[in-house]
Design a protein around this motif. Structure first.
Motif, PDB file in Angstrom:
ATOM      1  N   LEU A   1       0.814  -1.215   0.000  1.00  0.00           N
ATOM      2  CA  LEU A   1       0.000   0.000   0.000  1.00  0.00           C
ATOM      3  C   LEU A   1       0.847   1.264   0.000  1.00  0.00           C
ATOM      4  CD1 LEU A   1      -3.086  -0.801   2.259  1.00  0.00           C
ATOM      5  CD2 LEU A   1      -2.897  -0.742  -0.221  1.00  0.00           C
ATOM      6  N   LEU A   2       2.007   1.230   0.623  1.00  0.00           N
ATOM      7  CA  LEU A   2       2.881   2.401   0.564  1.00  0.00           C
ATOM      8  C   LEU A   2       3.359   2.640  -0.864  1.00  0.00           C
ATOM      9  CD1 LEU A   2       4.996   1.952   3.825  1.00  0.00           C
ATOM     10  CD2 LEU A   2       3.250   3.688   3.390  1.00  0.00           C
ATOM     11  N   LEU A   3       3.725   1.556  -1.546  1.00  0.00           N
ATOM     12  CA  LEU A   3       4.158   1.691  -2.930  1.00  0.00           C
ATOM     13  C   LEU A   3       3.012   2.180  -3.812  1.00  0.00           C
ATOM     14  CD1 LEU A   3       6.163   1.265  -5.251  1.00  0.00           C
ATOM     15  CD2 LEU A   3       5.454  -1.140  -5.309  1.00  0.00           C
ATOM     16  N   CYS A   4       1.842   1.556  -3.671  1.00  0.00           N
ATOM     17  CA  CYS A   4       0.701   1.951  -4.501  1.00  0.00           C
ATOM     18  C   CYS A   4       0.242   3.369  -4.173  1.00  0.00           C
ATOM     19  CB  CYS A   4      -0.448   0.965  -4.309  1.00  0.00           C
ATOM     20  SG  CYS A   4      -0.126  -0.675  -5.005  1.00  0.00           S
ATOM     21  N   GLY A   5       0.259   3.730  -2.889  1.00  0.00           N
ATOM     22  CA  GLY A   5      -0.096   5.095  -2.517  1.00  0.00           C
ATOM     23  C   GLY A   5       0.858   6.109  -3.114  1.00  0.00           C
ATOM     24  N   ALA A   6       2.138   5.774  -3.143  1.00  0.00           N
ATOM     25  CA  ALA A   6       3.121   6.673  -3.751  1.00  0.00           C
ATOM     26  C   ALA A   6       2.865   6.814  -5.252  1.00  0.00           C
ATOM     27  CB  ALA A   6       4.530   6.152  -3.499  1.00  0.00           C
ATOM     28  N   LEU A   7       2.466   5.717  -5.921  1.00  0.00           N
ATOM     29  CA  LEU A   7       2.134   5.789  -7.344  1.00  0.00           C
ATOM     30  C   LEU A   7       0.937   6.702  -7.580  1.00  0.00           C
ATOM     31  CD1 LEU A   7       2.568   2.066  -8.505  1.00  0.00           C
ATOM     32  CD2 LEU A   7       4.015   4.011  -9.088  1.00  0.00           C
ATOM     33  N   VAL A   8      -0.082   6.569  -6.711  1.00  0.00           N
ATOM     34  CA  VAL A   8      -1.263   7.426  -6.849  1.00  0.00           C
ATOM     35  C   VAL A   8      -0.881   8.887  -6.624  1.00  0.00           C
ATOM     36  CG1 VAL A   8      -3.568   7.942  -5.953  1.00  0.00           C
ATOM     37  CG2 VAL A   8      -2.817   5.567  -6.172  1.00  0.00           C
ATOM     38  N   MET A   9      -0.029   9.128  -5.625  1.00  0.00           N
ATOM     39  CA  MET A   9       0.415  10.495  -5.381  1.00  0.00           C
ATOM     40  C   MET A   9       1.190  11.037  -6.589  1.00  0.00           C
ATOM     41  SD  MET A   9       3.100  12.587  -4.416  1.00  0.00           S
ATOM     42  CE  MET A   9       3.086  14.244  -3.758  1.00  0.00           C
ATOM     43  N   PHE A  10       1.980  10.186  -7.241  1.00  0.00           N
ATOM     44  CA  PHE A  10       2.752  10.615  -8.402  1.00  0.00           C
ATOM     45  C   PHE A  10       1.845  10.995  -9.571  1.00  0.00           C
ATOM     46  CE2 PHE A  10       5.628   9.571 -12.088  1.00  0.00           C
ATOM     47  CZ  PHE A  10       6.469  10.660 -11.905  1.00  0.00           C
ATOM     48  N   MET A  11       0.606  10.521  -9.543  1.00  0.00           N
ATOM     49  CA  MET A  11      -0.350  10.931 -10.566  1.00  0.00           C
ATOM     50  C   MET A  11      -0.569  12.440 -10.568  1.00  0.00           C
ATOM     51  SD  MET A  11      -3.168   7.861 -10.207  1.00  0.00           S
ATOM     52  CE  MET A  11      -4.288   8.511 -11.437  1.00  0.00           C
ATOM     53  N   GLN A  12      -0.296  13.087  -9.444  1.00  0.00           N
ATOM     54  CA  GLN A  12      -0.427  14.545  -9.399  1.00  0.00           C
ATOM     55  C   GLN A  12       0.492  15.198 -10.432  1.00  0.00           C
ATOM     56  OE1 GLN A  12      -2.563  16.345  -7.744  1.00  0.00           O
ATOM     57  NE2 GLN A  12      -3.467  14.722  -6.503  1.00  0.00           N
ATOM     58  N   ALA A  13       1.663  14.619 -10.627  1.00  0.00           N
ATOM     59  CA  ALA A  13       2.565  15.137 -11.663  1.00  0.00           C
ATOM     60  C   ALA A  13       1.941  14.979 -13.038  1.00  0.00           C
ATOM     61  CB  ALA A  13       3.906  14.413 -11.596  1.00  0.00           C
ATOM     62  N   GLY A  14       1.253  13.853 -13.254  1.00  0.00           N
ATOM     63  CA  GLY A  14       0.582  13.642 -14.529  1.00  0.00           C
ATOM     64  C   GLY A  14      -0.534  14.649 -14.763  1.00  0.00           C
ATOM     65  N   PHE A  15      -1.359  14.871 -13.724  1.00  0.00           N
ATOM     66  CA  PHE A  15      -2.415  15.885 -13.846  1.00  0.00           C
ATOM     67  C   PHE A  15      -1.821  17.253 -14.177  1.00  0.00           C
ATOM     68  CE2 PHE A  15      -5.021  13.014 -11.023  1.00  0.00           C
ATOM     69  CZ  PHE A  15      -6.019  12.780 -11.952  1.00  0.00           C
ATOM     70  N   ALA A  16      -0.741  17.597 -13.493  1.00  0.00           N
ATOM     71  CA  ALA A  16      -0.112  18.900 -13.717  1.00  0.00           C
ATOM     72  C   ALA A  16       0.409  19.024 -15.144  1.00  0.00           C
ATOM     73  CB  ALA A  16       1.016  19.113 -12.710  1.00  0.00           C
ATOM     74  N   MET A  17       1.035  17.977 -15.657  1.00  0.00           N
ATOM     75  CA  MET A  17       1.573  18.017 -17.014  1.00  0.00           C
ATOM     76  C   MET A  17       0.458  18.110 -18.056  1.00  0.00           C
ATOM     77  SD  MET A  17       4.895  17.984 -16.775  1.00  0.00           S
ATOM     78  CE  MET A  17       4.552  19.085 -15.382  1.00  0.00           C
ATOM     79  N   VAL A  18      -0.577  17.306 -17.898  1.00  0.00           N
ATOM     80  CA  VAL A  18      -1.666  17.311 -18.867  1.00  0.00           C
ATOM     81  C   VAL A  18      -2.363  18.668 -18.881  1.00  0.00           C
ATOM     82  CG1 VAL A  18      -3.946  16.362 -19.393  1.00  0.00           C
ATOM     83  CG2 VAL A  18      -2.056  14.823 -18.828  1.00  0.00           C
ATOM     84  N   GLU A  19      -2.719  19.162 -17.695  1.00  0.00           N
ATOM     85  CA  GLU A  19      -3.467  20.419 -17.636  1.00  0.00           C
ATOM     86  C   GLU A  19      -2.654  21.600 -18.146  1.00  0.00           C
ATOM     87  OE1 GLU A  19      -5.755  23.269 -14.358  1.00  0.00           O
ATOM     88  OE2 GLU A  19      -5.128  21.235 -13.793  1.00  0.00           O
ATOM     89  N   SER A  20      -1.410  21.691 -17.704  1.00  0.00           N
ATOM     90  CA  SER A  20      -0.586  22.825 -18.143  1.00  0.00           C
ATOM     91  C   SER A  20      -0.226  22.714 -19.621  1.00  0.00           C
ATOM     92  CB  SER A  20       0.689  22.912 -17.294  1.00  0.00           C
ATOM     93  OG  SER A  20       1.448  21.719 -17.399  1.00  0.00           O
ATOM     94  N   GLY A  21      -0.075  21.489 -20.137  1.00  0.00           N
ATOM     95  CA  GLY A  21       0.225  21.329 -21.560  1.00  0.00           C
ATOM     96  C   GLY A  21      -0.948  21.656 -22.448  1.00  0.00           C
ATOM     97  N   VAL A  22      -2.163  21.332 -22.005  1.00  0.00           N
ATOM     98  CA  VAL A  22      -3.364  21.591 -22.793  1.00  0.00           C
ATOM     99  C   VAL A  22      -3.675  23.089 -22.838  1.00  0.00           C
ATOM    100  CG1 VAL A  22      -5.877  21.303 -22.803  1.00  0.00           C
ATOM    101  CG2 VAL A  22      -4.390  19.314 -22.509  1.00  0.00           C
ATOM    102  N   CYS A  23      -3.432  23.781 -21.750  1.00  0.00           N
ATOM    103  CA  CYS A  23      -3.777  25.199 -21.680  1.00  0.00           C
ATOM    104  C   CYS A  23      -2.697  26.070 -22.321  1.00  0.00           C
ATOM    105  CB  CYS A  23      -3.999  25.595 -20.224  1.00  0.00           C
ATOM    106  SG  CYS A  23      -5.424  24.753 -19.485  1.00  0.00           S
ATOM    107  N   ARG A  24      -2.935  27.365 -22.319  1.00  0.00           N
ATOM    108  CA  ARG A  24      -2.003  28.279 -22.979  1.00  0.00           C
ATOM    109  C   ARG A  24      -0.793  28.577 -22.089  1.00  0.00           C
ATOM    110  NH1 ARG A  24      -6.656  32.545 -24.277  1.00  0.00           N
ATOM    111  NH2 ARG A  24      -7.198  31.763 -22.189  1.00  0.00           N
ATOM    112  N   GLN A  25       0.275  28.924 -22.742  1.00  0.00           N
ATOM    113  CA  GLN A  25       1.550  29.096 -22.050  1.00  0.00           C
ATOM    114  C   GLN A  25       1.496  30.183 -20.975  1.00  0.00           C
ATOM    115  OE1 GLN A  25       4.841  29.733 -24.686  1.00  0.00           O
ATOM    116  NE2 GLN A  25       6.217  30.407 -23.059  1.00  0.00           N
ATOM    117  N   ARG A  26       0.685  31.201 -21.184  1.00  0.00           N
ATOM    118  CA  ARG A  26       0.666  32.328 -20.261  1.00  0.00           C
ATOM    119  C   ARG A  26       0.017  32.007 -18.911  1.00  0.00           C
ATOM    120  NH1 ARG A  26      -3.121  35.116 -24.581  1.00  0.00           N
ATOM    121  NH2 ARG A  26      -5.228  34.638 -23.826  1.00  0.00           N
ATOM    122  N   ASN A  27      -0.526  30.819 -18.779  1.00  0.00           N
ATOM    123  CA  ASN A  27      -1.175  30.444 -17.518  1.00  0.00           C
ATOM    124  C   ASN A  27      -0.542  29.216 -16.853  1.00  0.00           C
ATOM    125  OD1 ASN A  27      -3.411  32.423 -17.506  1.00  0.00           O
ATOM    126  ND2 ASN A  27      -4.088  31.309 -19.337  1.00  0.00           N
TER     127      ASN A  27
END
Length: 549
Positions: A123-149
């Motif tokens: 569960l510690l390993l899987c929880g860390a993987l789920v937490m690392f998904m935050q990096a994925g959300f950040a990359m997807v959202e910032s990549g989809v939106c415009r550079q100025r934001n």
């Protein structure tokens, strides 16, 4: 006399005096018995004979008695030796039994320790993987939106994690799972705020830990993910203070209550106490609980905050500014999803849990790949061009769709679920554009619509026999009653999952409206047009650019 002597030699010693007298008598001539002197001598000899006979008998009795006494003593010693041997054997057996019992107890304790350690590692390993998904959300959202934001978007994602952690620690866990003395409520709980009661300490300062810390960590990662989904729906035009307020309520009230209804053994969980039916819902890893909650909140937020300036008038380009970042974020999310789904076995100490984790991983993979390919095909048919950003969302749609049923469907069903999820995602995306609801990253189409579909699919595609039996949380086995597999369990589970979708949508939408509408009226929600024109990074952040491209 010689024959008489020969006979005497063969007689017992005790008969010798009698033989002697007979011999003497045989030597006495006939008629001598009338001689008084001789008769007197014979009487004396007779008396002596009787006395000797009596003495010999007494001596013989003493010898016999002494023999009996010695035999008794010997028997007593034999008995003592036997008892002593038995005692030694008993003591030896007791020692052996005690040693074996201690060994069995030690082995059982060691096995329990190893099982606990395996569960903690898993569960510690899987929880860390789920937490690392935050990096994925950040990359997807910032990549989809415009550079100025970009900076503003990244800040919101960071705050979701940090502030969501504080809220989950202070009250979120309390409402979702906080149990004291076995007391569990139908709507929400009210124990263990700030982690109180997770450990016990005695007067000597010796601590007794529990599994609460492990469960807190794993469930915290899910809470943060649900909050981050909303960020994408309101991206590029929401003010940070208003978003901050919503994040607090989302992670400390809206999401924890939904969790308690379901995973926290509340009224949707099924059972004999306060449940809708005896079977209850099936949402293995959270298509409804996590993704639909976040997706519905994102939809309400996007509708209330309004579209980005010029979004639907065709005067500005709103295409993703960094597709490599979107691709990277999608792969990070896909990778983290194995912690999300496989970790929902909540342990890895038995063969059944291991095989279930493998089944979940396979289902997750098939559905994700199917969703991505299908959306790519659909977009090529619709727009006559390849849309790699759409394919990324198709992968995420397949992942969301299979999150609820990944633990109770076959691989072929996972393929169908991902395939249907792709159509549902594309339909929802087109519908929002027709309604001019600006959802920059299709947060509702991916998480809300496909989350609802995945919840329903968990009942529709359950691998229980026919439409009577249901496996659900029982995994490889069926939901059973006293007579075996429970008849009618499938219909109960289907009704429970439909109700889960309706209640989560109503609860989340209602509270989101109560928050977003007043914030919009008060001017704390929507960013002014000039800030949107120049970009939140230039107006609100230092340095004014996330990067130079």
């Amino acid at each position: 006399p010689l024959p008489a002597m020969a006979r005497r030699a063969t007689m017992p010693a005790g008969a010798a005096p009698a033989v002697f007298l007979l011999a003497v008598a045989s030597l006495v001539p006939a008629g001598v018995g009338s001689d008084p002197a001789l008769a007197a001598k014979l009487e004396v000899m007779q008396a002596t004979f009787e006395r000797l006979k009596k003495e010999r008998k007494q001596e013989l009795d003493k010898v016999i008695a002494k023999n009996y006494e010695q035999e008794a003593i010997l028997q007593e010693k034999v008995d003592e030796l036997q008892q002593s041997r038995k005692r030694r054997l008993h003591v030896a057996n007791d020692a052996t039994i005690s040693a074996n019992t201690a060994s069995i107890t030690d082995n059982a304790n060691h096995i329990a320790d190893l099982q606990s350690a395996a569960d903690h590692i898993w569960l510690l390993l899987c929880g860390a993987l789920v937490m690392f998904m935050q990096a994925g959300f950040a990359m997807v959202e910032s990549g989809v939106c415009r550079q100025r934001n970009v900076q503003n978007i990244l800040m919101k994602n960071m705050v979701d994690v940090c502030l969501g952690t504080m809220c989950w620690w202070s009250i979120g866990w309390t409402l979702a799972y906080g149990i004291a003395d076995g007391e569990n409520h139908a709507f929400a709980n009210n124990h263990q705020p700030f982690g109180m009661g997770f450990t016990e300490v005695n007067s000597d300062g010796i601590f007794t830990p529990s599994a609460y810390m492990l469960n807190w960590f794993f469930q915290w990662a899910f809470c943060s993910a649900a909050a981050t989904i909303v960020s994408g729906g309101v991206a590029e035009r929401v003010q940070f203070p208003g978003y901050l307020i919503f994040t607090i309520v989302m992670t400390s009230w809206i999401y924890p209550v939904v969790v308690h209804w379901t995973w926290g053994y509340g009224w949707l969980s099924g059972g004999a106490e306060y449940s809708i039916n005896s079977t209850g819902f099936m949402d293995f890893a959270g298509s409804g609980i996590v993704h639909m909650t976040g997706g519905v909140a994102a939809l309400v937020g996007a509708a209330i905050v309004g579209p980005r300036k010029n979004r639907f008038v065709g005067e500005e380009n709103f295409d993703p500014h960094n597709l490599p970042m979107v691709i990277l974020g999608t792969f990070i999310l896909w990778f983290g999803w194995y912690g999300f789904n496989c970790g929902s076995t909540l342990g890895l100490t038995t063969a059944a849990q291991g095989t279930m984790a493998a089944q979940v991983a396979m289902n997750t993979t098939i559905s994700a790949a199917t969703g991505g390919i299908m959306v790519l095909i659909l977009r090529k048919i619709i727009y006559k061009k390849y849309d790699i950003g759409g394919m990324c969302n198709g992968i995420l749609a397949g992942l969301v769709s299979v999150t609820a049923p990944c633990g109770n469907v076959e691989v072929g069903s996972a393929f169908a679920i991902g395939l249907i999820g792709a159509f549902i995602y594309q339909g929802a995306s087109i519908l929002l554009q027709k309604l001019q609801i600006d959802d920059p990253i299709d947060a509702f189409a991916v998480h809300g619509a496909c989350g609802a579909w995945g919840t329903i699919a968990a009942a529709l595609f359950d691998w229980g026999t026919g439409t009577q039996y249901f496996n659900g949380w029982s995994g490889w086995s069926c939901v059973a009653d006293g007579a075996g597999c429970k008849d009618g369990a499938w219909s109960e589970a289907f009704a429970a999952n439909i109700l889960e979708v309706v209640c989560i949508a109503g609860w989340t939408a209602g509270w989101s409206l109560l928050l977003f509408v007043p914030l919009r009226i008060a001017g704390f929600l929507r960013a002014p047009d000039d800030v949107q024109d120049k970009g939140a990074d230039t107006e609100k952040h230092s340095p004014p650019k996330a990067y130079t491209m």
